[in-house]
Scaffold this active site. Structure first.
Site, mmCIF file in Angstrom:
data_model
loop_
_atom_site.group_PDB
_atom_site.id
_atom_site.type_symbol
_atom_site.label_atom_id
_atom_site.label_comp_id
_atom_site.label_asym_id
_atom_site.label_seq_id
_atom_site.Cartn_x
_atom_site.Cartn_y
_atom_site.Cartn_z
ATOM 1 N N CYS A 1 37.324 -7.512 4.354
ATOM 2 C CA CYS A 1 36.766 -8.813 3.979
ATOM 3 C C CYS A 1 36.852 -9.054 2.472
ATOM 4 O O CYS A 1 36.716 -10.187 2.026
ATOM 5 C CB CYS A 1 35.311 -8.933 4.437
ATOM 6 N N ASN A 2 37.082 -8.001 1.680
ATOM 7 C CA ASN A 2 37.155 -8.235 0.234
ATOM 8 C C ASN A 2 38.346 -7.564 -0.445
ATOM 9 O O ASN A 2 38.349 -7.389 -1.651
ATOM 10 C CB ASN A 2 35.852 -7.807 -0.463
ATOM 11 N N ARG A 3 39.365 -7.219 0.339
ATOM 12 C CA ARG A 3 40.601 -6.712 -0.269
ATOM 13 C C ARG A 3 41.782 -6.845 0.696
ATOM 14 O O ARG A 3 41.613 -6.779 1.915
ATOM 15 C CB ARG A 3 40.455 -5.252 -0.704
ATOM 16 N N GLY B 1 30.007 3.134 3.150
ATOM 17 C CA GLY B 1 30.864 4.014 3.926
ATOM 18 C C GLY B 1 31.728 3.324 4.957
ATOM 19 O O GLY B 1 32.576 3.970 5.569
ATOM 20 N N GLY C 1 32.798 -7.898 16.813
ATOM 21 C CA GLY C 1 33.645 -6.864 16.236
ATOM 22 C C GLY C 1 32.814 -5.789 15.560
ATOM 23 O O GLY C 1 31.592 -5.706 15.740
ATOM 24 N N SER C 2 33.467 -4.943 14.752
ATOM 25 C CA SER C 2 32.779 -3.803 14.133
ATOM 26 C C SER C 2 31.671 -4.246 13.188
ATOM 27 O O SER C 2 30.572 -3.685 13.199
ATOM 28 C CB SER C 2 33.790 -2.926 13.397
ATOM 29 N N MET C 3 31.931 -5.272 12.357
ATOM 30 C CA MET C 3 30.916 -5.733 11.409
ATOM 31 C C MET C 3 29.750 -6.389 12.141
ATOM 32 O O MET C 3 28.584 -6.161 11.807
ATOM 33 C CB MET C 3 31.529 -6.712 10.416
#
Length: 451
Positions: free
Chosen positions: A50-52, A115, A194-196
């Protein structure tokens, strides 16, 4: 090793650019296929969070590699090259290794020490292995980055410095109130499965919310998340599934909304939120962890709602003090980068050493055959003793030079020793190349399934 990484992150680009440059899972696969098709690239892997967005490659030409990878990122992200270029960073060889190891340890995260990035690196490696775009170098690199990240978390207190974006976002919504106290008894709507989103649902449940409602475009995935939340020995929270079409109605009843989907457009518009606010008395808390964003930024201007999104999290994280353990993690990264570089340089000369020993074995075999022709009267025991003696002589002559050359090759600047060895002994380049190809095949087999 000619490792190159070209990318952009929350440190180099505004969220508005990251949002437009985000890559879907399908786009990541196409990017890797196109990366392998360009001349300078032998291997490729993409790390998109989400940020790279970062593209890693093994290239044979630095400047051509930078140009090709930059162009590919522009083409697949949809952001023009001229607009994208000022936000791109480039790391090469040891600096590229240092960068990925730092990323894996959470040092380059929006929330230092988090993590979750380890799971994202693991997914990146799995995709590269599935599409056969990750060869020996990138397999080794990403596998080692996972080990370095785990080492940093186990040997230091970096976890005290970092949290997941979910936890950090909820703390921002709570505005100084302990998260457990703020969340207790509230109802929460999680959009996405999803995972987040799953992490958000579990975090909210542990924080003490009374109910978690899950909405997702694929109902089956939402139902699976609800089963995990409510199964015996789980969080014990009350949970249920709703269709995406019911989200607007849930906004009038819920207290907290966390949204993180893979949608390319807005999931919650300002008008829908404003309509929901008119039907409720309590304020509404919204956490948008999606990239591109799920919730219209115009919601910030509405009264009775607090919106925390990636952009506001980036600003808030700059004010979070880093723990003293960060220095220890940096020391671990520096040591691991040096060790990885030495191992790669040593591995680079191994095919040449193997080819040298193979050539020596052929010479020994030829001379023994010639001797048997000239001295046919030797019995089996005598021939075996002569052959063993000749082999021992050759092994002793080669032992010290090959051990020493491996040591020298592992040092910085040692890449030229392989060329020197090939020149001195007039080794067949194709023999060396065939050993290298066998090593790559063995590495692929060894690493497959280990993610």
């Amino acid at each position: 090793m000619s490792l190159l990484v070209v990318g952009l992150s929350h440190r180099s680009a505004p969220v508005s650019v990251l949002e437009r440059a985000s890559l879907s899972a399908e786009a990541q696969g196409k990017l890797l296929q196109d990366a392998l098709a360009v001349e300078p690239t032998a291997e490729a892997a993409v790390l998109a969070t989400c940020n790279r967005i970062e593209l890693y490659a093994d290239v044979d030409k630095f400047h051509a590699g930078v140009a090709e990878l930059s162009t590919l990122l522009s083409q697949h992200s949809g952001v023009g090259l001229e607009e994208l270029t000022p936000y791109l960073y480039v790391h090469y060889e040891d600096r590229a290794v240092h960068h990925l190891f730092s990323v894996a340890c959470g040092l380059d995260s929006m929330v230092v020490g988090e993590g979750q990035i380890l799971g994202q690196i693991k997914d990146s490696l799995a995709l590269g292995q599935e599409l056969h775009s990750a060869g020996r170098l990138l397999n080794d690199l990403f596998q080692q980055s996972l080990r370095v990240g785990k080492r940093a978390h186990s040997e230091t207190g970096i976890d005290r410095a970092g949290q997941s974006l979910v936890t950090f976002g909820l703390e921002q919504l709570a505005e100084g109130t302990p998260t457990g106290e703020w969340a207790e008894g509230r109802s929460a709507l999680v959009i996405g499965a999803g995972s987040m989103s799953s992490l958000a649902a579990a975090t909210l449940a542990r924080a003490g919310v009374a109910e978690v409602v899950v909405a997702n475009r694929t109902r089956e995935r939402a139902e699976r998340l609800v089963r995990i939340l409510t199964e015996p020995g789980g969080t014990g929270v009350r949970a249920r599934v709703v269709d995406m079409a019911a989200v607007a109605g849930e906004l009038t009843r819920t207290d907290v909304v966390v949204s993180c989907t893979g949608a390319t457009g807005l999931v919650l518009g300002a008008e829908a939120v404003e309509t929901a606010l008119a039907a409720r008395e309590e304020p509404l808390a919204l956490l948008d962890l999606a990239m591109p964003r799920d919730i219209d930024a115009a919601v910030h201007r509405l009264a009775g709602v607090r919106l925390v999104d990636i952009e506001s999290l980036a600003g808030a994280s700059a004010d979070v003090p880093m723990a003293a353990d960060v220095d220890r993690v940096r020391a671990i990264v520096a040591a691991e980068v040096a060790a990885f570089g030495a191992a790669q340089r040593a591995a680079h000369i191994t095919p040449t050493v193997v080819a040298l020993r193979a050539m020596a074995a052929d010479v020994v075999a030829g001379e023994i055959a010639r001797l048997e022709g000239r001295l046919p009267g030797l019995d089996e025991r005598q021939r075996a003793e002569v052959a063993q003696t000749v082999r021992r002589v050759v092994d002793k002559l080669l032992h010290a030079p090959t051990v020493r050359i491996k040591q020298l090759a592992a040092e910085p600047g040692g890449a030229g020793y392989a060329d020197a060895l090939r020149t001195l002994f007039d080794l067949d380049p194709e023999t060396v190349a065939s050993v290298s190809r066998a090593d790559v095949t063995d590495a692929d087999i060894k690493n497959r399934g280990r993610v």
